[in-house]
Design a protein around this motif. Structure first.
Motif, PDB file in Angstrom:
ATOM      1  N   GLU A  48       1.956   2.035   5.382  1.00 15.78           N
ATOM      2  CA  GLU A  48       1.928   2.717   3.937  1.00 15.78           C
ATOM      3  C   GLU A  48       3.513   3.031   3.546  1.00 15.78           C
ATOM      4  O   GLU A  48       4.336   3.333   4.476  1.00 15.78           O
ATOM      5  CB  GLU A  48       1.042   3.564   3.923  1.00 15.78           C
ATOM      6  CG  GLU A  48      -0.565   3.638   4.073  1.00 15.78           C
ATOM      7  CD  GLU A  48      -0.819   5.215   4.265  1.00 15.78           C
ATOM      8  OE1 GLU A  48      -2.317   5.281   4.025  1.00 15.78           O
ATOM      9  OE2 GLU A  48      -0.217   6.024   4.490  1.00 15.78           O
TER      10      GLU A  48
ATOM     11  N   LYS B 284       0.867  -1.257  -0.022  1.00 18.54           N
ATOM     12  CA  LYS B 284      -0.007  -0.039   0.009  1.00 18.54           C
ATOM     13  C   LYS B 284       0.828   1.330  -0.051  1.00 18.54           C
ATOM     14  O   LYS B 284       1.824   1.354   0.869  1.00 18.54           O
ATOM     15  CB  LYS B 284      -0.827   0.157   1.361  1.00 18.54           C
ATOM     16  CG  LYS B 284      -2.065   1.212   1.253  1.00 18.54           C
ATOM     17  CD  LYS B 284      -2.701   1.221   2.351  1.00 18.54           C
ATOM     18  CE  LYS B 284      -3.522   2.252   2.888  1.00 18.54           C
ATOM     19  NZ  LYS B 284      -4.331   2.172   4.156  1.00 18.54           N
TER      20      LYS B 284
ATOM     21  N   ASP C 138       0.755   3.482   9.456  1.00 14.14           N
ATOM     22  CA  ASP C 138      -0.166   2.915   8.691  1.00 14.14           C
ATOM     23  C   ASP C 138      -0.046   1.737   7.820  1.00 14.14           C
ATOM     24  O   ASP C 138      -0.983   1.742   7.085  1.00 14.14           O
ATOM     25  CB  ASP C 138      -0.900   4.112   8.207  1.00 14.14           C
ATOM     26  CG  ASP C 138      -1.541   5.268   9.238  1.00 14.14           C
ATOM     27  OD1 ASP C 138      -2.037   4.862  10.168  1.00 14.14           O
ATOM     28  OD2 ASP C 138      -1.332   6.331   8.987  1.00 14.14           O
TER      29      ASP C 138
ATOM     30  N   VAL D  23       8.493   2.822   5.512  1.00 14.57           N
ATOM     31  CA  VAL D  23       7.032   2.759   5.700  1.00 14.57           C
ATOM     32  C   VAL D  23       6.492   3.321   7.118  1.00 14.57           C
ATOM     33  O   VAL D  23       7.472   3.448   7.824  1.00 14.57           O
ATOM     34  CB  VAL D  23       6.278   1.205   5.990  1.00 14.57           C
ATOM     35  CG1 VAL D  23       6.730   0.564   4.545  1.00 14.57           C
ATOM     36  CG2 VAL D  23       7.117   0.325   7.175  1.00 14.57           C
TER      37      VAL D  23
ATOM     38  N   GLY E 111       1.676   5.235   0.336  1.00  9.82           N
ATOM     39  CA  GLY E 111       0.890   6.351   0.873  1.00  9.82           C
ATOM     40  C   GLY E 111       1.061   7.824   0.156  1.00  9.82           C
ATOM     41  O   GLY E 111       1.143   7.717  -1.149  1.00  9.82           O
TER      42      GLY E 111
END
Length: 360
Positions: free
Chosen positions: A222, A146, A220, A217, A148
């Motif tokens: 991300e 994922k 969260d 990262v 961000g």
């Protein structure tokens, strides 16, 4: 002045995990004859919230590792090891250009298994030190990371760097975002000047050989950047300066990777250029004093502004230019299409030109 920087293709690591420091008070039980119940209750009340906060932070670390580490891969090349991030379920991997070098095929190991997968280069873009690979066959359960939002990254945020330093796959280090918007210049092949990259994220999380191309990262889960550089200290013989690492921001990673995957090339770099080639010139004392134009691309930014071969650039706006590196760093602070004043020498006479910047 910018600190000398070393790229981290065989990058080194820490431990294959994250350690949280528990703040626990040490208190022996009171004697049976002692009477200090109020003090005991007060100490417990103070210790309780601290212990809970520490445990919660440790749980946050472990949750992030659980979420992100399966998306971080180890890349094996003939020149060493690096790291990469699973970009999508189709098997695209994003990493640093200096990790892949001139090679076209690679062996990739995912964090969730021992099986070595084949991968091929899609496109390498050394101008931003990014590259995209594609697995020959994406395995079932391949998990994309994922990514961000660069606009939400702030100094002081807790971050973790994940990668394969010195071949220690699935290693994790932790730190904070130390600064934003750094412009740094990589060390090129043979110790020469490499590419200049703007808007880097500075972090105290350890960045060692092998971490390059991995994931920086937030809590969260991300990805906010790709660890790429570690500062070096000339006074220590060029060894890595602890606690000073740099990551390419996620906004640039997504911009470049999306173009490569969609178009098979980078169509818009977002980086300003004069569209020239140049060389550093020195004075009689062998001190660098500017950049001489060796070639000027027809129809490019410098050509349209009237600059020509032999001119020596000494300033970009208010920024002094003495070397190719300082020219690159000055341009990194601007955008394509922006108008700037270029100061230069022609036949020892100082001149200026208004230049509308082009794009790399």
């Amino acid at each position: 002045m910018h600190a000398p920087l070393s790229r981290s293709r065989l990058l080194l690591p820490l431990t294959a995990g994250v350690c949280a420091i528990a703040l626990v008070g040490g208190c022996s039980a009171p004697d049976s004859g002692s009477a200090a119940p109020e003090a005991t209750r007060s100490d417990s009340a103070r210790q309780g919230p601290v212990s809970r906060a520490t445990n919660e932070l440790q749980s946050d670390y472990q949750e992030v590792i659980k979420n992100v580490l399966p998306s971080v891969v180890q890349i094996d090349t003939s020149n060493g090891l690096g790291s990469g991030i699973v970009y999508d379920a189709k098997g695209h991997i994003v990493t640093n250009a200096h990790v892949v070098g001139d090679e076209k095929t690679f062996k990739v190991t995912v964090a969730t298994g021992e099986k070595v997968l084949g991968a091929s280069l899609v496109v390498s873009y050394p101008e931003q030190d990014l590259a995209v690979l594609k697995l020959d066959e994406a395995p079932d359960g391949l998990k994309a990371a994922k990514f961000g939002d660069s606009d939400k990254v702030a100094v002081g945020q807790i971050v973790m760097a994940m990668g394969s330093p010195l071949g220690l796959s699935s290693s994790v280090t932790q730190g904070i975002v130390s600064a934003l918007g750094r412009t740094v210049t990589e060390r090129g092949a043979g110790g020469g000047t490499g590419v200049t990259i703007a808007n880097m994220v500075q972090t105290s999380a350890a960045i060692n050989p092998g971490n390059s191309g991995g994931a920086l990262v937030n809590l969260d889960s991300e990805v906010i950047g790709i660890p790429t550089l570690a500062a070096t200290d000339p006074q220590l013989g060029g060894s890595t300066a602890p606690g000073i690492g740099f990551a390419i921001p996620v906004s640039m990673v997504r911009t470049i990777a999306d173009q490569i995957i969609k178009d098979g090339k980078v169509t818009h770099s977002g980086r300003a250029a004069l569209n020239i080639t140049g060389r550093t010139v020195v004075d009689d004392d062998y001190q660098p004093v500017g950049v001489a134009l060796v070639s000027v691309a027809g129809g490019g930014a410098a050509d349209k502004a009237g600059l020509r071969v032999g001119d020596i650039i000494t300033k970009i706006g208010d920024a002094e230019v003495t070397t190719i590196t300082s020219l690159s760093e000055a341009l990194a602070d601007h955008e394509p299409g922006q108008k700037i004043t270029v100061t230069y020498l022609r036949s020892d006479a100082q001149k200026t030109a208004e230049v509308t910047l082009g794009e790399i």
